[in-house]
Write a protein that holds these residues in place. Structure first.
Motif, PDB file in Angstrom:
ATOM      1  N   LEU A 114      -5.583 -16.732   3.371  1.00  0.00           N
ATOM      2  CA  LEU A 114      -5.101 -16.623   4.754  1.00  0.00           C
ATOM      3  C   LEU A 114      -6.140 -15.982   5.673  1.00  0.00           C
ATOM      4  N   SER A 115      -6.802 -14.937   5.191  1.00  0.00           N
ATOM      5  CA  SER A 115      -7.767 -14.208   6.034  1.00  0.00           C
ATOM      6  C   SER A 115      -8.862 -15.124   6.570  1.00  0.00           C
ATOM      7  N   ALA A 116      -9.261 -16.128   5.783  1.00  0.00           N
ATOM      8  CA  ALA A 116     -10.395 -16.976   6.176  1.00  0.00           C
ATOM      9  C   ALA A 116      -9.964 -18.135   7.067  1.00  0.00           C
ATOM     10  N   SER A 121      -4.413 -23.609  11.723  1.00  0.00           N
ATOM     11  CA  SER A 121      -4.240 -23.571  10.269  1.00  0.00           C
ATOM     12  C   SER A 121      -3.801 -22.167   9.821  1.00  0.00           C
ATOM     13  N   HIS A 122      -4.331 -21.117  10.483  1.00  0.00           N
ATOM     14  CA  HIS A 122      -3.885 -19.753  10.173  1.00  0.00           C
ATOM     15  C   HIS A 122      -2.457 -19.541  10.673  1.00  0.00           C
ATOM     16  N   ARG A 123      -2.193 -20.019  11.888  1.00  0.00           N
ATOM     17  CA  ARG A 123      -0.879 -19.771  12.503  1.00  0.00           C
ATOM     18  C   ARG A 123       0.238 -20.381  11.655  1.00  0.00           C
ATOM     19  N   LEU A 125       0.270 -21.236   8.379  1.00  0.00           N
ATOM     20  CA  LEU A 125       0.481 -20.575   7.084  1.00  0.00           C
ATOM     21  C   LEU A 125       1.106 -19.191   7.286  1.00  0.00           C
ATOM     22  N   ARG A 126       0.661 -18.475   8.312  1.00  0.00           N
ATOM     23  CA  ARG A 126       1.207 -17.137   8.579  1.00  0.00           C
ATOM     24  C   ARG A 126       2.700 -17.240   8.920  1.00  0.00           C
ATOM     25  N   ARG A 127       3.080 -18.279   9.679  1.00  0.00           N
ATOM     26  CA  ARG A 127       4.509 -18.447  10.030  1.00  0.00           C
ATOM     27  C   ARG A 127       5.338 -18.751   8.778  1.00  0.00           C
ATOM     28  N   ARG A 284      -5.872   2.822  -4.068  1.00  0.00           N
ATOM     29  CA  ARG A 284      -6.733   3.827  -3.420  1.00  0.00           C
ATOM     30  C   ARG A 284      -6.037   4.478  -2.237  1.00  0.00           C
ATOM     31  N   THR A 285      -5.163   3.730  -1.553  1.00  0.00           N
ATOM     32  CA  THR A 285      -4.456   4.315  -0.408  1.00  0.00           C
ATOM     33  C   THR A 285      -3.521   5.425  -0.876  1.00  0.00           C
ATOM     34  N   LEU A 286      -2.817   5.194  -1.975  1.00  0.00           N
ATOM     35  CA  LEU A 286      -1.950   6.247  -2.535  1.00  0.00           C
ATOM     36  C   LEU A 286      -2.793   7.453  -2.952  1.00  0.00           C
ATOM     37  N   ALA A 328     -15.223  -8.081   8.867  1.00  0.00           N
ATOM     38  CA  ALA A 328     -16.330  -8.842   9.479  1.00  0.00           C
ATOM     39  C   ALA A 328     -15.795 -10.061  10.225  1.00  0.00           C
ATOM     40  N   ARG A 329     -16.515 -10.462  11.252  1.00  0.00           N
ATOM     41  CA  ARG A 329     -16.186 -11.656  12.021  1.00  0.00           C
ATOM     42  C   ARG A 329     -17.488 -12.347  12.428  1.00  0.00           C
ATOM     43  N   ARG A 330     -17.391 -13.658  12.796  1.00  0.00           N
ATOM     44  CA  ARG A 330     -18.570 -14.421  13.224  1.00  0.00           C
ATOM     45  C   ARG A 330     -18.381 -14.851  14.679  1.00  0.00           C
ATOM     46  N   LEU A 384      -4.375 -10.804  15.028  1.00  0.00           N
ATOM     47  CA  LEU A 384      -3.659 -11.877  14.329  1.00  0.00           C
ATOM     48  C   LEU A 384      -3.739 -11.774  12.805  1.00  0.00           C
ATOM     49  N   HIS A 385      -4.819 -11.184  12.305  1.00  0.00           N
ATOM     50  CA  HIS A 385      -5.008 -11.123  10.855  1.00  0.00           C
ATOM     51  C   HIS A 385      -4.543  -9.802  10.250  1.00  0.00           C
ATOM     52  N   MET A 386      -3.864  -8.989  11.038  1.00  0.00           N
ATOM     53  CA  MET A 386      -3.419  -7.692  10.508  1.00  0.00           C
ATOM     54  C   MET A 386      -2.625  -7.906   9.215  1.00  0.00           C
ATOM     55  N   CYS A 387      -2.739  -6.946   8.320  1.00  0.00           N
ATOM     56  CA  CYS A 387      -2.186  -7.095   6.961  1.00  0.00           C
ATOM     57  C   CYS A 387      -0.720  -7.529   6.955  1.00  0.00           C
ATOM     58  N   ILE A 388      -0.443  -8.647   6.323  1.00  0.00           N
ATOM     59  CA  ILE A 388       0.934  -9.151   6.246  1.00  0.00           C
ATOM     60  C   ILE A 388       1.742  -8.371   5.197  1.00  0.00           C
TER      61      ILE A 388
HETATM   62  C1  HEM Z   1      -2.496  -0.057   1.321  1.00  0.00           C
HETATM   63  C2  HEM Z   1      -2.727  -1.291   0.928  1.00  0.00           C
HETATM   64  C3  HEM Z   1      -3.357  -2.337   1.803  1.00  0.00           C
HETATM   65  C4  HEM Z   1      -4.377  -2.225   2.713  1.00  0.00           C
HETATM   66  C5  HEM Z   1      -5.148  -0.975   3.095  1.00  0.00           C
HETATM   67  C6  HEM Z   1      -4.577  -3.546   3.289  1.00  0.00           C
HETATM   68  C7  HEM Z   1      -5.498  -3.817   4.286  1.00  0.00           C
HETATM   69  C8  HEM Z   1      -5.621  -5.043   4.918  1.00  0.00           C
HETATM   70  C9  HEM Z   1      -6.476  -5.299   6.050  1.00  0.00           C
HETATM   71  C10 HEM Z   1      -7.387  -4.285   6.719  1.00  0.00           C
HETATM   72  C11 HEM Z   1      -6.321  -6.607   6.406  1.00  0.00           C
HETATM   73  C12 HEM Z   1      -7.001  -7.333   7.573  1.00  0.00           C
HETATM   74  C13 HEM Z   1      -8.238  -8.112   7.095  1.00  0.00           C
HETATM   75  C14 HEM Z   1      -8.987  -8.762   8.254  1.00  0.00           C
HETATM   76  O1  HEM Z   1      -8.559  -8.731   9.405  1.00  0.00           O
HETATM   77  O2  HEM Z   1     -10.084  -9.330   7.993  1.00  0.00           O
HETATM   78  C15 HEM Z   1      -5.374  -7.184   5.465  1.00  0.00           C
HETATM   79  C16 HEM Z   1      -4.955  -8.505   5.479  1.00  0.00           C
HETATM   80  C17 HEM Z   1      -4.105  -9.039   4.534  1.00  0.00           C
HETATM   81  N1  HEM Z   1      -3.404  -8.365   3.563  1.00  0.00           N
HETATM   82 FE1  HEM Z   1      -3.482  -6.378   3.192  1.00  0.00          FE
HETATM   83  N2  HEM Z   1      -3.722  -4.412   2.683  1.00  0.00           N
HETATM   84  C18 HEM Z   1      -2.945  -3.725   1.781  1.00  0.00           C
HETATM   85  C19 HEM Z   1      -1.937  -4.235   0.990  1.00  0.00           C
HETATM   86  C20 HEM Z   1      -1.543  -5.543   0.966  1.00  0.00           C
HETATM   87  C21 HEM Z   1      -0.465  -6.061   0.167  1.00  0.00           C
HETATM   88  C22 HEM Z   1       0.465  -5.206  -0.714  1.00  0.00           C
HETATM   89  C23 HEM Z   1      -0.421  -7.404   0.390  1.00  0.00           C
HETATM   90  C24 HEM Z   1       0.520  -8.445  -0.168  1.00  0.00           C
HETATM   91  C25 HEM Z   1       1.617  -8.209  -0.845  1.00  0.00           C
HETATM   92  C26 HEM Z   1      -1.494  -7.733   1.325  1.00  0.00           C
HETATM   93  C27 HEM Z   1      -1.786  -9.000   1.792  1.00  0.00           C
HETATM   94  C28 HEM Z   1      -2.650  -9.268   2.844  1.00  0.00           C
HETATM   95  C29 HEM Z   1      -2.880 -10.606   3.385  1.00  0.00           C
HETATM   96  C30 HEM Z   1      -2.267 -11.897   2.876  1.00  0.00           C
HETATM   97  C31 HEM Z   1      -3.777 -10.457   4.456  1.00  0.00           C
HETATM   98  C32 HEM Z   1      -4.330 -11.567   5.361  1.00  0.00           C
HETATM   99  C33 HEM Z   1      -3.535 -11.618   6.665  1.00  0.00           C
HETATM  100  C34 HEM Z   1      -4.025 -12.665   7.654  1.00  0.00           C
HETATM  101  O3  HEM Z   1      -5.201 -13.021   7.645  1.00  0.00           O
HETATM  102  O4  HEM Z   1      -3.206 -13.155   8.460  1.00  0.00           O
HETATM  103  N3  HEM Z   1      -2.139  -6.574   1.650  1.00  0.00           N
HETATM  104  N4  HEM Z   1      -4.951  -6.214   4.588  1.00  0.00           N
END
Ligand code: HEM
Length: 439
Positions: A114-116, A121-123, A125-127, A284-286, A328-330, A384-388
């Motif tokens: 999803l991140s890439a 195509s991102h929208r 899959l994210r939905r 690592r976050t814990l 990172a971004r381009r 938009l790419h914030m962690c799902i």
């Molecule tokens: C404390 C734990 C976590 C941290 C610190 C973290 C951090 C991040 C960050 C910083 C991004 C953004 C990447 C970017 O913009 O390039 C991201 C995206 C993502 N994370 Fe997490 N994450 C964590 C846990 C999880 C978990 C538990 C899942 C799934 C169950 C997950 C799934 C994803 C997915 C699928 C994306 C891509 C979202 C998108 O591009 O729309 N992450 N994460």
């Protein structure tokens, strides 16, 4: 098609993560750390003042694989240290693309990474994925999966032990157990250990040293193929069984947006992407949260007494020490940042650990302040790419930290070395020795 809620408790069993998985974890740590920079934060503070838009990639300078140019294309890279610049990049998906993530880790994660993805195509899959991670879904996982798992693995018998090493005893195995249970994998400890190890081999694929990279990339490709093959089997079995449960794979089978659905191969791709994303980061976050709490008596006492502060403590811990230290971004067009020309096609390496301590955004930025505003923190990314998976990750960390704080007089073991956070990317400690009273 709305399915009835399954109210049973999913029962994952203990796994032995002591061998392969632990060594793969430490190998990932070593890949993203440097001995040459004990305190990156003072360097970042200096660069925020003197060179907030730096030509070159600071990760590459320290010999650490960087998303900005995993494939060594030689594209120009600029490193951004200020919060305003980092947030502006993450907010503007018309100017900035994540397509460079298809290299490196993305090579193993394929089309469903999803991140890439970008644009439509991102929208789409994210939905499709978003409802599977909705807050009410996570609340049910908290009640039926995560809390029972913590109680069973680390409840009664742990209390009598009086000591533990947080990383190997809990922080590494627990997110692995949790994500496999949430996904709905068969309750088979040996294969879960194997899957977890393959996921770590994938994370460990990109290496700066070409000789090391040859071997680690080959291992990562093999791991990705094996993972794919086995995950497809699990998805097919859940589809045959009706896919009517609470588990994530069942939800992925059922999810539908405007008539679009996911097939088994796509779901296997999503699962393969989630395994490395969900475990290492949460581990690592814990650990970073517990180190922050245990190294500050007043903070520890406050959070121990008032557990409603745990979510704030987690956010503040992630501000000070984000595990995802760099994104990172381009650039899709020529532009100017802070007087520096960034030509189209260049990459920016975004220093989240620096942006999160930018004095222009956070007063007294280096101190742990439970009462500060929680906004603007980039620990889970932004835009938009914030962690799902953020609600899942937060829930896991909060439930585990709550259990740890219930251990009487929990403290760092005074007879063992104090924990040290290291690594620029995947930042965290290698070991956290804990003691508590047993009477
Ligand atoms: C404390 C734990 C976590 C941290 C610190 C973290 C951090 C991040 C960050 C910083 C991004 C953004 C990447 C970017 O913009 O390039 C991201 C995206 C993502 N994370 Fe997490 N994450 C964590 C846990 C999880 C978990 C538990 C899942 C799934 C169950 C997950 C799934 C994803 C997915 C699928 C994306 C891509 C979202 C998108 O591009 O729309 N992450 N994460």
């Amino acid at each position: 098609m709305v399915q009835p809620i399954v109210t049973h408790t999913i029962e994952p069993r203990s796994i032995d993560t002591s061998s392969v998985t632990e060594s793969a974890f430490h190998s990932v740590s070593a890949t993203y750390a440097t001995d040459d920079l004990a305190d990156p934060h003072s360097l970042y503070a200096q660069l925020r003042r003197t060179t907030p838009v730096m030509k070159g990639d600071i990760l590459a300078l320290y010999g650490i694989p960087s998303q900005a140019d995993y494939a060594n294309t030689g594209r120009p890279v600029f490193t951004l240290f200020r919060h305003a610049d980092v947030a502006a990049v993450l907010r503007d998906d018309k100017t900035w693309s994540t397509d460079l993530l298809k290299d490196g880790l993305g090579t193993f994660l394929g089309e469903m990474f999803l991140s890439a993805r970008n644009g439509e195509s991102h929208r789409l899959l994210r939905r499709l994925l978003q409802p599977c991670f909705a807050p009410d879904v996570t609340r049910r996982w908290r009640t039926h999966v995560i809390a029972p798992l913590v109680e069973r693995e680390y409840g009664g018998q742990w209390r009598a032990r009086g000591r533990a090493e947080l990383m190997s005893d809990l922080a590494m195995p627990f997110p692995i157990l949790a994500i496999y249970a949430i996904l709905g994998f068969p309750d088979d400890p040996a294969s879960v250990t194997q899957f977890a190890d393959w996921a770590l081999q994938i994370l460990n694929g990109p290496q700066i040293d070409p000789e090391k990279a040859k071997a680690s990339m080959a291992r990562a490709f093999e791991a990705a193929d094996l993972l794919d093959e086995h995950v497809r089997g699990v998805v097919a079995a859940r589809r045959r069984a009706g896919a009517s449960g609470e588990e994530l794979i069942d939800r992925l089978i059922r999810t539908e947006v405007d008539g679009e659905r996911l097939d088994d191969g796509q779901i296997a791709g999503i699962v393969r992407m989630l395994l490395p994303a969900a475990a290492e980061t949460t581990t690592r976050t814990l650990a970073n949260l517990m180190v922050h709490l245990l190294q500050d008596e007043r903070l520890l006492a406050r959070v121990r007494t008032d557990r409603s502060l745990l979510p704030r403590a987690l956010t503040e811990s992630m501000r000070l020490e984000p595990v995802a230290g760099f994104l990172a971004r381009r650039a899709l067009r020529d532009l100017d940042i802070g007087g520096v020309t960034i030509p189209a096609g260049s990459a920016v390496s975004l220093v989240m650990g620096s942006a999160n301590r930018d004095e222009a955004m956070f007063a007294d930025a280096d101190s742990f302040d439970l009462d500060r505003s929680q906004q603007a923190n980039l620990g889970f990314g932004y835009g938009l790419h914030m962690c799902i998976g953020m609600p899942v990750a937060r829930t896991e960390v909060e439930v585990a930290a709550d259990m740890l704080l219930n251990l009487p007089n929990l403290r760092l073991d005074p007879d063992r070395p104090a924990p040290r956070l290291h690594g620029l990317q995947f930042r965290g400690p290698d070991a956290v020795h804990l003691r508590w009273d047993t009477k």
